[in-house]
Every structure is written in C-alpha cells, then in structure tokens.
Design a protein around this motif. Sequence first.
Motif, PDB file in Angstrom:
ATOM      1  N   ALA A 165       0.821  -1.204   0.000  1.00  0.00           N
ATOM      2  CA  ALA A 165       0.000   0.000   0.000  1.00  0.00           C
ATOM      3  C   ALA A 165       0.856   1.256   0.000  1.00  0.00           C
ATOM      4  O   ALA A 165       2.013   1.249   0.413  1.00  0.00           O
ATOM      5  CB  ALA A 165      -0.919   0.001   1.220  1.00  0.00           C
ATOM      6  N   ALA A 166       0.243   2.353  -0.450  1.00  0.00           N
ATOM      7  CA  ALA A 166       0.954   3.629  -0.501  1.00  0.00           C
ATOM      8  C   ALA A 166       0.009   4.735  -0.046  1.00  0.00           C
ATOM      9  O   ALA A 166      -0.542   5.478  -0.859  1.00  0.00           O
ATOM     10  CB  ALA A 166       1.451   3.893  -1.924  1.00  0.00           C
ATOM     11  N   PRO A 167      -0.226   4.852   1.266  1.00  0.00           N
ATOM     12  CA  PRO A 167      -1.156   5.878   1.755  1.00  0.00           C
ATOM     13  C   PRO A 167      -0.712   7.297   1.440  1.00  0.00           C
ATOM     14  O   PRO A 167      -1.540   8.210   1.409  1.00  0.00           O
ATOM     15  CB  PRO A 167      -1.186   5.623   3.274  1.00  0.00           C
ATOM     16  N   GLN A 168       0.601   7.489   1.187  1.00  0.00           N
ATOM     17  CA  GLN A 168       1.067   8.832   0.830  1.00  0.00           C
ATOM     18  C   GLN A 168       0.435   9.316  -0.465  1.00  0.00           C
ATOM     19  O   GLN A 168       0.343  10.518  -0.714  1.00  0.00           O
ATOM     20  CB  GLN A 168       2.587   8.842   0.686  1.00  0.00           C
ATOM     21  N   VAL A 169      -0.003   8.380  -1.305  1.00  0.00           N
ATOM     22  CA  VAL A 169      -0.611   8.752  -2.577  1.00  0.00           C
ATOM     23  C   VAL A 169      -1.865   9.587  -2.350  1.00  0.00           C
ATOM     24  O   VAL A 169      -2.154  10.517  -3.103  1.00  0.00           O
ATOM     25  CB  VAL A 169      -0.941   7.489  -3.403  1.00  0.00           C
ATOM     26  N   VAL A 170      -2.611   9.272  -1.319  1.00  0.00           N
ATOM     27  CA  VAL A 170      -3.864   9.979  -1.063  1.00  0.00           C
ATOM     28  C   VAL A 170      -3.603  11.451  -0.794  1.00  0.00           C
ATOM     29  O   VAL A 170      -4.263  12.346  -1.355  1.00  0.00           O
ATOM     30  CB  VAL A 170      -4.619   9.327   0.103  1.00  0.00           C
ATOM     31  N   ASP A 171      -2.640  11.740   0.079  1.00  0.00           N
ATOM     32  CA  ASP A 171      -2.300  13.138   0.358  1.00  0.00           C
ATOM     33  C   ASP A 171      -1.810  13.835  -0.899  1.00  0.00           C
ATOM     34  O   ASP A 171      -2.120  15.012  -1.141  1.00  0.00           O
ATOM     35  CB  ASP A 171      -1.228  13.205   1.451  1.00  0.00           C
ATOM     36  N   TYR A 172      -1.052  13.101  -1.688  1.00  0.00           N
ATOM     37  CA  TYR A 172      -0.540  13.689  -2.927  1.00  0.00           C
ATOM     38  C   TYR A 172      -1.691  14.057  -3.860  1.00  0.00           C
ATOM     39  O   TYR A 172      -1.701  15.140  -4.457  1.00  0.00           O
ATOM     40  CB  TYR A 172       0.393  12.691  -3.601  1.00  0.00           C
ATOM     41  N   LEU A 173      -2.668  13.172  -4.012  1.00  0.00           N
ATOM     42  CA  LEU A 173      -3.793  13.432  -4.910  1.00  0.00           C
ATOM     43  C   LEU A 173      -4.598  14.641  -4.454  1.00  0.00           C
ATOM     44  O   LEU A 173      -5.040  15.458  -5.266  1.00  0.00           O
ATOM     45  CB  LEU A 173      -4.687  12.202  -4.995  1.00  0.00           C
ATOM     46  N   ASN A 174      -4.790  14.756  -3.156  1.00  0.00           N
ATOM     47  CA  ASN A 174      -5.610  15.849  -2.632  1.00  0.00           C
ATOM     48  C   ASN A 174      -4.916  17.208  -2.742  1.00  0.00           C
ATOM     49  O   ASN A 174      -5.566  18.234  -2.944  1.00  0.00           O
ATOM     50  CB  ASN A 174      -5.962  15.582  -1.172  1.00  0.00           C
ATOM     51  N   ASN A 175      -3.594  17.210  -2.616  1.00  0.00           N
ATOM     52  CA  ASN A 175      -2.873  18.478  -2.526  1.00  0.00           C
ATOM     53  C   ASN A 175      -2.241  18.930  -3.834  1.00  0.00           C
ATOM     54  O   ASN A 175      -2.026  20.133  -4.024  1.00  0.00           O
ATOM     55  CB  ASN A 175      -1.770  18.369  -1.463  1.00  0.00           C
ATOM     56  N   SER A 176      -1.934  17.999  -4.748  1.00  0.00           N
ATOM     57  CA  SER A 176      -1.140  18.363  -5.929  1.00  0.00           C
ATOM     58  C   SER A 176      -1.900  18.293  -7.239  1.00  0.00           C
ATOM     59  O   SER A 176      -1.431  18.849  -8.231  1.00  0.00           O
ATOM     60  CB  SER A 176       0.089  17.442  -6.021  1.00  0.00           C
ATOM     61  N   LEU A 177      -3.032  17.609  -7.287  1.00  0.00           N
ATOM     62  CA  LEU A 177      -3.723  17.406  -8.566  1.00  0.00           C
ATOM     63  C   LEU A 177      -5.187  17.808  -8.455  1.00  0.00           C
ATOM     64  O   LEU A 177      -6.082  16.956  -8.402  1.00  0.00           O
ATOM     65  CB  LEU A 177      -3.603  15.939  -8.999  1.00  0.00           C
ATOM     66  N   PRO A 178      -5.473  19.082  -8.461  1.00  0.00           N
ATOM     67  CA  PRO A 178      -6.857  19.529  -8.272  1.00  0.00           C
ATOM     68  C   PRO A 178      -7.781  19.197  -9.435  1.00  0.00           C
ATOM     69  O   PRO A 178      -8.995  19.147  -9.253  1.00  0.00           O
ATOM     70  CB  PRO A 178      -6.699  21.050  -8.110  1.00  0.00           C
ATOM     71  N   ASN A 179      -7.221  18.976 -10.628  1.00  0.00           N
ATOM     72  CA  ASN A 179      -8.050  18.727 -11.813  1.00  0.00           C
ATOM     73  C   ASN A 179      -8.138  17.260 -12.190  1.00  0.00           C
ATOM     74  O   ASN A 179      -8.630  16.921 -13.268  1.00  0.00           O
ATOM     75  CB  ASN A 179      -7.494  19.513 -13.008  1.00  0.00           C
ATOM     76  N   LEU A 180      -7.696  16.360 -11.322  1.00  0.00           N
ATOM     77  CA  LEU A 180      -7.637  14.940 -11.660  1.00  0.00           C
ATOM     78  C   LEU A 180      -9.037  14.361 -11.875  1.00  0.00           C
ATOM     79  O   LEU A 180      -9.932  14.559 -11.062  1.00  0.00           O
ATOM     80  CB  LEU A 180      -6.924  14.177 -10.547  1.00  0.00           C
ATOM     81  N   GLN A 181      -9.198  13.617 -12.975  1.00  0.00           N
ATOM     82  CA  GLN A 181     -10.469  12.974 -13.290  1.00  0.00           C
ATOM     83  C   GLN A 181     -10.318  11.469 -13.530  1.00  0.00           C
ATOM     84  O   GLN A 181     -11.294  10.735 -13.419  1.00  0.00           O
ATOM     85  CB  GLN A 181     -11.102  13.613 -14.534  1.00  0.00           C
ATOM     86  N   ASP A 182      -9.124  11.027 -13.880  1.00  0.00           N
ATOM     87  CA  ASP A 182      -8.898   9.623 -14.238  1.00  0.00           C
ATOM     88  C   ASP A 182      -7.659   9.148 -13.493  1.00  0.00           C
ATOM     89  O   ASP A 182      -6.574   9.704 -13.652  1.00  0.00           O
ATOM     90  CB  ASP A 182      -8.704   9.488 -15.749  1.00  0.00           C
ATOM     91  N   LEU A 183      -7.804   8.103 -12.664  1.00  0.00           N
ATOM     92  CA  LEU A 183      -6.707   7.625 -11.823  1.00  0.00           C
ATOM     93  C   LEU A 183      -6.523   6.122 -11.989  1.00  0.00           C
ATOM     94  O   LEU A 183      -7.491   5.356 -11.941  1.00  0.00           O
ATOM     95  CB  LEU A 183      -6.981   7.951 -10.352  1.00  0.00           C
ATOM     96  N   GLU A 184      -5.269   5.702 -12.174  1.00  0.00           N
ATOM     97  CA  GLU A 184      -4.931   4.283 -12.252  1.00  0.00           C
ATOM     98  C   GLU A 184      -3.753   4.019 -11.315  1.00  0.00           C
ATOM     99  O   GLU A 184      -2.709   4.653 -11.421  1.00  0.00           O
ATOM    100  CB  GLU A 184      -4.560   3.880 -13.674  1.00  0.00           C
ATOM    101  N   LEU A 185      -3.927   3.080 -10.393  1.00  0.00           N
ATOM    102  CA  LEU A 185      -2.897   2.716  -9.424  1.00  0.00           C
ATOM    103  C   LEU A 185      -2.603   1.224  -9.545  1.00  0.00           C
ATOM    104  O   LEU A 185      -3.526   0.409  -9.669  1.00  0.00           O
ATOM    105  CB  LEU A 185      -3.357   3.034  -7.997  1.00  0.00           C
ATOM    106  N   GLN A 186      -1.317   0.876  -9.481  1.00  0.00           N
ATOM    107  CA  GLN A 186      -0.899  -0.520  -9.611  1.00  0.00           C
ATOM    108  C   GLN A 186      -0.069  -0.905  -8.387  1.00  0.00           C
ATOM    109  O   GLN A 186       0.881  -0.206  -8.023  1.00  0.00           O
ATOM    110  CB  GLN A 186      -0.079  -0.708 -10.885  1.00  0.00           C
ATOM    111  N   PHE A 187      -0.424  -2.050  -7.775  1.00  0.00           N
ATOM    112  CA  PHE A 187       0.237  -2.512  -6.563  1.00  0.00           C
ATOM    113  C   PHE A 187       0.631  -3.974  -6.699  1.00  0.00           C
ATOM    114  O   PHE A 187       0.041  -4.727  -7.476  1.00  0.00           O
ATOM    115  CB  PHE A 187      -0.693  -2.372  -5.340  1.00  0.00           C
ATOM    116  N   THR A 188       1.621  -4.360  -5.915  1.00  0.00           N
ATOM    117  CA  THR A 188       1.938  -5.765  -5.726  1.00  0.00           C
ATOM    118  C   THR A 188       2.086  -6.009  -4.238  1.00  0.00           C
ATOM    119  O   THR A 188       2.660  -5.188  -3.514  1.00  0.00           O
ATOM    120  CB  THR A 188       3.226  -6.168  -6.482  1.00  0.00           C
ATOM    121  N   THR A 189       1.524  -7.099  -3.746  1.00  0.00           N
ATOM    122  CA  THR A 189       1.509  -7.373  -2.314  1.00  0.00           C
ATOM    123  C   THR A 189       2.672  -8.269  -1.928  1.00  0.00           C
ATOM    124  O   THR A 189       3.026  -9.203  -2.645  1.00  0.00           O
ATOM    125  CB  THR A 189       0.198  -8.056  -1.903  1.00  0.00           C
TER     126      THR A 189
END
Length: 466
Positions: free
Chosen positions: A343-367
Amino acid sequence: MGGLLSTFRTELPLEPRVLQQHAVRLLDLPPEITLEVTYYLSQDDIKHLRAVCKYLDATLLATFGDRYFGRLHLIPTPTSLDILTQISTQGRLSDHVRELCICSSIYQFWGPRQTRARAGARWTKPQLRVLSETERPYPDPSSPEQEAANVCAELVRGEQFREQLTTALRSLKVQRIEVQGWPRNPSLVLGLTELINTTGRNPFEDNFSGISPAWEYETLNMVTRMTELVFSAVKGSDTPLLAMIVDRIQIDQLKLTPDLGSNLLHLKHVEFSIALSDQSLQFSDQKRRFDLFTLVNHLPCLEQLSVSNCPYTKNDWVPLNDALMHIHPQKVRRLCLGLFWDAAPQVVDYLNNSLPNLQDLELQFTTSKDGNKTWNEMFSGLRDVLSLEHLSIDVDGHIFEFYKNDDIDSTLVWLAENMPDHWKRCIDEEDSEDEEAEEPDQEGEGQEEEIGYRRGPGKFSSMDLF
C-alpha cells in the motif's frame, strides 16, 4: 394490345449498351467512397491499385501514406537516419508521419539465447560489462553484429544523430515519439533491410525471449542518452509534439536543459518507466533536483502523466511514494502510478494536494506483506477522492475498475476491510479453482461461480464483490 406490348417491353432485360450507360465505375466514385472501399484492401493490393492510373495514385495516397508511413521505426544506424531525412524532404510522404519509435541499441546480447529454465533451476543474471564514455562496446569486434553495435554507440555518442534528427523533424509532423530499449511490434523499420544484408542477422528476432543487453555506459544507459538526444532535437526543430513515451531511463543520470518544459508548448501526454543507477539515492531529500521531474512540472499543457517502475526489474524499483514529492503538475487530468510495493497511503495526500483537476486515476500494486495495516488507511483515504470520472486499481494483476456512476465508495470500504489478509485467501481459493477447472471431468460445468472476480485483465464492477 399496345398496353400489353408496352408492359412486356419494359420488363425485357436491358441491352448491354444500356447497362454500360448505368454502370458505376470506381473512377466515378467520390474520393471519400473510394478511400472507404480501399480501406479493406491489403498493402500489396493498394500498391497495385495505385499503379493503375494517376487518379487512383493521387486518391489512394492518403491510405498508402497512413499505412506505410504513419508509424516509422528508427534505429541508430547511418542508413536509418538517411532514410528518415529523405522521407522528410518528400512532401507527399512526410505529411503522413505521425508517430516515430526510436530504438536505442542493436545487437547487444548476453550470448546464446536462454531457453526455459529447468524445473528447480535458478538463472543468475550475468554481470554487466561496464563501459567508459569513450570505450567501444566490442573493442575487438569478431562479427558484423558486433561492428554494427560499435557504430551504433558512436553514432549516439556524437552529434550526428541529434543533428540529422533535428533536421528531419523540422519537415515532419510527428505527434508522438517513443524511445525504446528494444522495439515492440515494429512496423516500418527504416534501414532494417540494409542492416540485415550487412550482418546476416535480424536484430529484432527473438525479442524479449531470454536476450538481454550485454553492456551499458558507466554513467548513462542507452535509453537515457537517446532520450536526451530526442528532447534536444524536438526543442531544436520546434516539433509540435503531443506525446512522449520512454521505455526505461535512469532519472538520476538524465540531463535536460532547465527551460525544456516551457518550450514544449504542445506536449500533453508523457509516460516514463524509471530506474536509478545509484540505489543509495534518497528521494526524501527535497533539495535534490531531478531533471525529469523538473520537465514534468514545467510542461504548460500536460494532461496525462504515467510514472512507473519496470515490472521486470523488481530489485531496481524506485520508491514512488518518495518520488511523488518532486512532481507537481497542476493541470494533469489523467494519472497512472505503479508499481508500488504494498500500500501507498502517501498517494492519497498527494492526490488531494497536488492534482486539483484529476479525473482519471490508475494505481498498480503488488503485495508482499501480511497484515499490512496501511492498506486500510490508503483505501479509506481514497474514499475522499471520489470526484473522479474513472478509477482503476490493479493488485497483483487483478483489476478493480469503476466509473463515475458505479458504487465506488462501497467497494473501497470492502477493500479497506479485507486487504491484504482476506485478499490473499481469496487468491489462494481462486488458484485452487483454476487447478480444478483444468481437470477433464468437471461436474459443475455451466453453473454460475460463487466468487465474482476474475484473473488478469478481467474488469470488476462494484457489484462483483458482494
């Protein structure tokens, strides 16, 4: 009687002369209809049809140009560069060139082709033969392929490649450029025939089948150096480039001019697969500057951004969590990030603070960790970023994909409560079901499955999980 005879005559077959008058010839069709018909012809048929007359040659030029010259593949050889320069001077052909794929190296192999490893056997990656900036890949070439590799390195190191590419781009209308270490699905490869005739071997055969590069620069790999040359040529030629895709570059070694981003006024789409040459570097040091991230931050029209780790080199993965603090593209509407270790919880803060116009998001993880509580934190945080038009979450190849009208919130709740412990159990159960499905005797064939998710590229809706 006359009426009957008149009726009888109208029902008679038309004479050949009358049929000829009503026949519609290919040359009588509007150009738009002709192009629609010839769209279904093969490339050889189009070439033969163009040779019939001047009208068909001129009419089919668009179809011919789009098929043969819409996507060109450039290799680092003098002949390939010369052909691209010639195409750029032919107005009838240059107008159709929209995409340019540039391969950064040729004929560099570990040795014989590696076959599939035996059961239980472990393949050890050979050590790279590191070169200095002036050393030839093969000091004493013993084959035409090795000599061709030497010519390739000298061409990319020098100024000739950049100068010729800049000259060609001034006359072309290229909208998309890809820089690749090895070609993927090459279309028209410029200079390939001459290279094969000289060396007796196709450099693109058995691509990605156990063949790996046998050398790289001491400080710069070939893709990184080629990326620098391409950006310099694009800037020098004022090419209205819309998209730039780079295979795998060492971001700590990439050197770009500080004003490059502000000069690429049309660039809307960039994709980078990144790596580090020095694994000891720490992205958490905000004072350190990376030219690639500076470029991204200064692009005035950037709308689509993809930053990813190469899935085939897990040991060299860049910590994207820390890398994000260097990227601040305010106008990005579509973002793809991955692969993340867990997981990458830091991504959430990044999305909220740095990308105000974001409409399409794709995240890839491996456990890789059991009981990782940060999954709950991350998916719970994503619930606050629900103004998206589209969301795609890839976990170990299993894709959850949602659109604005789907119940994204309830699915994120499920993921937050069940990752990764329940997820791993579900995967184990699914693997067991796959093994049972391979047996010839299937008693429950045709019955609906109780578990509603699928492997690999299968899409998910929120209803599949409940």
